[in-house]
Design a protein around this motif. Structure first.
Motif, PDB file in Angstrom:
ATOM      1  N   PHE A 295     -12.262  -3.768  15.886  1.00 33.02           N
ATOM      2  CA  PHE A 295     -13.008  -3.777  14.546  1.00 33.02           C
ATOM      3  C   PHE A 295     -12.825  -2.571  13.833  1.00 33.02           C
ATOM      4  O   PHE A 295     -12.534  -2.521  12.666  1.00 33.02           O
ATOM      5  CB  PHE A 295     -14.329  -3.925  14.974  1.00 33.02           C
ATOM      6  N   VAL A 296     -13.034  -1.365  14.446  1.00 40.39           N
ATOM      7  CA  VAL A 296     -13.111  -0.015  13.908  1.00 40.39           C
ATOM      8  C   VAL A 296     -11.495   0.385  13.313  1.00 40.39           C
ATOM      9  O   VAL A 296     -11.431   0.792  12.286  1.00 40.39           O
ATOM     10  CB  VAL A 296     -13.599   1.071  14.573  1.00 40.39           C
ATOM     11  N   TYR A 297     -10.666   0.160  14.226  1.00 40.96           N
ATOM     12  CA  TYR A 297      -9.320   0.671  14.041  1.00 40.96           C
ATOM     13  C   TYR A 297      -8.578   0.287  12.937  1.00 40.96           C
ATOM     14  O   TYR A 297      -8.094   0.850  11.926  1.00 40.96           O
ATOM     15  CB  TYR A 297      -8.196   0.499  15.144  1.00 40.96           C
ATOM     16  N   PRO A 298      -8.948  -1.226  12.523  1.00 39.57           N
ATOM     17  CA  PRO A 298      -8.170  -1.697  11.382  1.00 39.57           C
ATOM     18  C   PRO A 298      -8.758  -1.468  10.146  1.00 39.57           C
ATOM     19  O   PRO A 298      -7.961  -1.190   9.120  1.00 39.57           O
ATOM     20  CB  PRO A 298      -8.437  -3.251  11.353  1.00 39.57           C
ATOM     21  N   VAL A 299      -9.987  -1.352   9.924  1.00 37.64           N
ATOM     22  CA  VAL A 299     -10.802  -0.718   8.739  1.00 37.64           C
ATOM     23  C   VAL A 299     -10.149   0.677   8.502  1.00 37.64           C
ATOM     24  O   VAL A 299      -9.903   1.145   7.384  1.00 37.64           O
ATOM     25  CB  VAL A 299     -12.209  -0.577   9.108  1.00 37.64           C
ATOM     26  N   MET A 300     -10.099   1.608   9.541  1.00 36.70           N
ATOM     27  CA  MET A 300      -9.816   2.945   9.397  1.00 36.70           C
ATOM     28  C   MET A 300      -8.348   3.163   8.941  1.00 36.70           C
ATOM     29  O   MET A 300      -8.009   3.762   8.087  1.00 36.70           O
ATOM     30  CB  MET A 300      -9.905   3.664  10.831  1.00 36.70           C
ATOM     31  N   VAL A 301      -7.425   2.179   9.554  1.00 37.31           N
ATOM     32  CA  VAL A 301      -6.063   2.482   9.007  1.00 37.31           C
ATOM     33  C   VAL A 301      -5.750   1.949   7.762  1.00 37.31           C
ATOM     34  O   VAL A 301      -4.747   2.291   7.162  1.00 37.31           O
ATOM     35  CB  VAL A 301      -5.124   1.989  10.292  1.00 37.31           C
ATOM     36  N   GLN A 302      -6.594   1.200   7.310  1.00 43.24           N
ATOM     37  CA  GLN A 302      -6.312   0.270   5.885  1.00 43.24           C
ATOM     38  C   GLN A 302      -6.865   1.030   4.986  1.00 43.24           C
ATOM     39  O   GLN A 302      -6.274   1.389   3.953  1.00 43.24           O
ATOM     40  CB  GLN A 302      -6.965  -0.932   5.999  1.00 43.24           C
ATOM     41  N   ARG A 303      -8.056   1.914   5.361  1.00 39.43           N
ATOM     42  CA  ARG A 303      -8.758   2.756   4.197  1.00 39.43           C
ATOM     43  C   ARG A 303      -8.216   4.027   4.189  1.00 39.43           C
ATOM     44  O   ARG A 303      -8.065   4.813   3.147  1.00 39.43           O
ATOM     45  CB  ARG A 303     -10.213   2.760   4.514  1.00 39.43           C
ATOM     46  N   TYR A 310      -1.256  -6.876   7.251  1.00 37.88           N
ATOM     47  CA  TYR A 310      -0.351  -7.179   8.127  1.00 37.88           C
ATOM     48  C   TYR A 310       0.267  -6.067   8.877  1.00 37.88           C
ATOM     49  O   TYR A 310       0.494  -6.320  10.321  1.00 37.88           O
ATOM     50  CB  TYR A 310       1.106  -8.023   7.376  1.00 37.88           C
ATOM     51  N   GLU A 311       0.506  -5.241   8.431  1.00 43.31           N
ATOM     52  CA  GLU A 311       0.920  -3.616   9.293  1.00 43.31           C
ATOM     53  C   GLU A 311      -0.088  -3.200  10.243  1.00 43.31           C
ATOM     54  O   GLU A 311       0.124  -2.992  11.342  1.00 43.31           O
ATOM     55  CB  GLU A 311       1.167  -2.588   8.267  1.00 43.31           C
ATOM     56  N   THR A 312      -1.324  -3.566   9.921  1.00 40.25           N
ATOM     57  CA  THR A 312      -2.488  -3.326  10.523  1.00 40.25           C
ATOM     58  C   THR A 312      -2.334  -4.088  12.126  1.00 40.25           C
ATOM     59  O   THR A 312      -2.421  -3.576  13.251  1.00 40.25           O
ATOM     60  CB  THR A 312      -3.973  -3.246   9.941  1.00 40.25           C
ATOM     61  N   GLY A 313      -2.121  -5.402  11.775  1.00 37.85           N
ATOM     62  CA  GLY A 313      -1.913  -6.396  12.896  1.00 37.85           C
ATOM     63  C   GLY A 313      -0.701  -6.079  13.799  1.00 37.85           C
ATOM     64  O   GLY A 313      -0.938  -6.221  14.883  1.00 37.85           O
ATOM     65  N   LEU A 314       0.469  -5.698  13.184  1.00 41.04           N
ATOM     66  CA  LEU A 314       1.504  -5.471  14.005  1.00 41.04           C
ATOM     67  C   LEU A 314       1.147  -4.260  15.023  1.00 41.04           C
ATOM     68  O   LEU A 314       1.768  -4.147  15.846  1.00 41.04           O
ATOM     69  CB  LEU A 314       2.706  -5.218  13.073  1.00 41.04           C
ATOM     70  N   SER A 315       0.617  -3.169  14.251  1.00 42.89           N
ATOM     71  CA  SER A 315       0.393  -2.055  15.115  1.00 42.89           C
ATOM     72  C   SER A 315      -0.737  -2.190  16.268  1.00 42.89           C
ATOM     73  O   SER A 315      -0.652  -1.504  17.057  1.00 42.89           O
ATOM     74  CB  SER A 315      -0.307  -0.926  14.054  1.00 42.89           C
ATOM     75  N   LEU A 316      -1.488  -3.203  16.309  1.00 42.05           N
ATOM     76  CA  LEU A 316      -2.252  -3.922  17.241  1.00 42.05           C
ATOM     77  C   LEU A 316      -1.253  -4.646  18.244  1.00 42.05           C
ATOM     78  O   LEU A 316      -1.659  -4.835  19.322  1.00 42.05           O
ATOM     79  CB  LEU A 316      -3.362  -4.549  16.770  1.00 42.05           C
TER      80      LEU A 316
END
Length: 533
Positions: A295-303, A310-316
């Motif tokens: 939960f925290v990681y996607p919010v952080m890397v997007q903000r 999509y980049e966030t999802g791929l990085s996971l």
């Protein structure tokens, strides 16, 4: 009540189809807990809802899930496991289609709740069916394959959701479930066998209606508090205070009822087993770690880092893909009777290291820079999930396995909800603290501030030629930088606090008791697991 088990175990293509069907169903159910997160803005705009109201799309699904999961053992026994699984699959598919066609917020929320009711059955029941497809000595492999689904589902959600939202419409994140459900339904009818006597003792099973009502009130209210508490300022809100009282009364009433009836809908007496009770604490913490980090990681890397959904999802996704082969390997190790305790300790330490390592991330990192950090998260998850499943049911009686596994899945879900609520609240607190600390440096007496301010102002002045406009723009730019830095530091603090949380429960590992089992004992325990479902 125990049933006689069909002795024939599928092999070859039949077993492959069962594995494919059950793991896909588990992935699909867990995927739907996270796939909508990246589409909330689009949903809100399309349905004319506020961001706060659209969050009910997540909350309603989570509440339905956490209510149904502990009852899956009872419902499977009452309706017959195959019938219950099949009905839940169909319900999930129909609700998914109606979610995608919803024309208003509350219509969508209603169908998401019904989707959650169908999805709640897919997790534990898929696990039981998968176990039945393997002989006793190979059921560690079944655990490994199922563990892959537990991790892959929540991780795949953001990348798949991001891709769909970027290229199609938000309704398509629900429509993709429909063909999967149709195929899985047909495969279930054709390949998943009924067990002998399945569903034939329905008339002799007494339904604890009062216990079901108390479960819905207590656990449903608790999940609501965890989902909505932060946005409503917790106990400053009259609504949350009332729901807290309702949750307390419901849970206390439910516990009292289930411990004092001869026909409980959920067998809470399994908590009398030392290993199960203490393993449940680690399951709760592992849920905190798994869901909070996702939960925290996607919010952080997007903000902060400027990633697209999509980049966030791929990085996971790619780090998770790297560690997936470890699940069946560890499953085989567990099948040999090795004590799960060293793996639990390793998992806790790895997750703690992941939290502190994540706290060193920088705002200019790209998705491949995050790769080793996310591999650590995945490795910690692998080392915790399977051994904890093994440790939690060790020592339970055959007729307690169904309740034990259902409760384990519910506790993991509650851990995730607690972790996300903790993260939301902690980020808000730390953001305010860091902003207060940083703004103290934004003074004309600070030469570094003046240097930065003048550089920004001159940049705007060169483009506009208006000194007053350039000054105002420079202040706004510094305000945005202040906000970004404050949130960035708050997110890093949140990863660290999760690490501390893991370290705090580490000493409790000494309270677990397991011993190496013989091959005969392992086979008997695995057979009992299957019979319990």
């Amino acid at each position: 009540m125990e049933h006689t088990v069909t002795t024939k175990i599928p092999t070859g293509a039949a077993r492959f189809v069962i594995v494919l069907t059950t793991v896909t169903a588990a992935v699909m159910e867990l995927l739907d807990t996270t796939i909508v997160n990246v589409a909330l803005n689009q949903m809100a705009g399309s349905l004319g809802a506020t961001i706060e109201d659209i969050a009910w799309v997540i909350t309603s699904y989570a509440i339905a899930n956490v209510i149904v999961i502990p009852m899956t053992g009872f419902l499977g026994e009452y309706f017959g496991r195959k019938n219950y699984y099949l009905g839940s699959m169909i319900l999930f598919g129909i609700a998914s289609y109606l979610c995608g066609n919803s024309g208003s917020l509350w219509e969508l929320v209603l169908w998401r709740f019904i989707q959650g009711i169908g999805g709640g059955a897919l997790l534990s029941t898929s696990q039981a069916i998968l176990f039945d497809a393997f002989p006793g000595k190979e059921r560690g492999m079944a655990s490994g394959l199922f563990g892959m689904g537990i991790v892959l589902g929540p991780t795949l959600g953001p990348s798949l959701g991001g891709y769909i939202v970027d290229n199609y419409t938000w309704g398509d994140i629900f429509f993709i479930n429909v063909p999967i459900c149709i195929v899985a339904t047909l495969l279930t009818i054709l390949y998943i066998p009924k067990k002998e006597g399945e569903g034939k003792n329905k008339a002799n099973i007494k339904i604890d209606y009062f216990g079901i009502i108390l479960l819905i009130i207590g656990i449903g209210s608790l999940q609501y508090i965890l989902e909505k508490g932060e946005s409503k300022d917790w106990f400053e809100s009259r609504e949350i205070s009332i729901m807290a009282l309702v949750a307390l009364l419901g849970i206390v009433g439910f516990i009292s009822r289930e411990l004092n009836t001869d026909h409980p809908v959920v067998n809470l007496r399994v908590f009398g087993n030392r290993n199960f009770a203490f393993s449940s604490i680690f399951v709760l913490v592992s849920g905190v770690g798994l869901f909070t980090s996702v939960f925290v990681y996607p919010v952080m890397v997007q903000r902060i880092n400027g990633f697209t959904p999509y980049e966030t999802g791929l990085s996971l996704f790619f780090p998770t893909l790297t560690i997936l082969p470890l699940f069946p390997i560890l499953g085989r190790v567990m099948s040999s009777g090795v004590s799960p305790i060293p793996f639990v300790i390793s998992g806790i330490l790895i997750f703690a290291f992941f939290g502190f390592y994540s706290g060193t991330a920088t705002a200019d990192m790209n998705r491949w820079d995050f790769y080793p950090i996310q591999v650590l998260r995945g490795l910690g998850t692998v080392m915790l999930q399977l051994p904890l499943i093994n440790a939690s049911v060790a020592g339970l009686k055959p007729n307690e396995f169904g309740a034990g596994i259902s409760l384990t899945n519910m506790i993991r879900q509650l851990g995730g909800a607690f972790g996300i609520a903790l993260a939301n609240n902690y980020v808000a607190i730390q953001y305010a603290q860091h902003r207060s600390d940083l703004v103290a440096n934004y003074t004309p007496n600070n030469p570094l501030f003046l240097e930065k301010f003048n550089a920004i102002k001159m940049g705007f002045l060169a483009r506009s030629g208006d000194i007053s406009q350039a000054t105002a723009q420079a202040y706004r730019q510094l305000e945005l930088m202040l906000d970004r830095q404050s949130y960035y530091l708050a997110y890093l603090d949140t990863f660290r606090i999760v690490a501390v949380f893991f370290l705090c429960v580490l000493p409790l590992v000494t309270l677990l008791r397991t011993k190496k089992k013989s091959a005969e004992e392992i086979a008997a325990a695995n057979k009992a697991t299957s019979e319990a479902h």
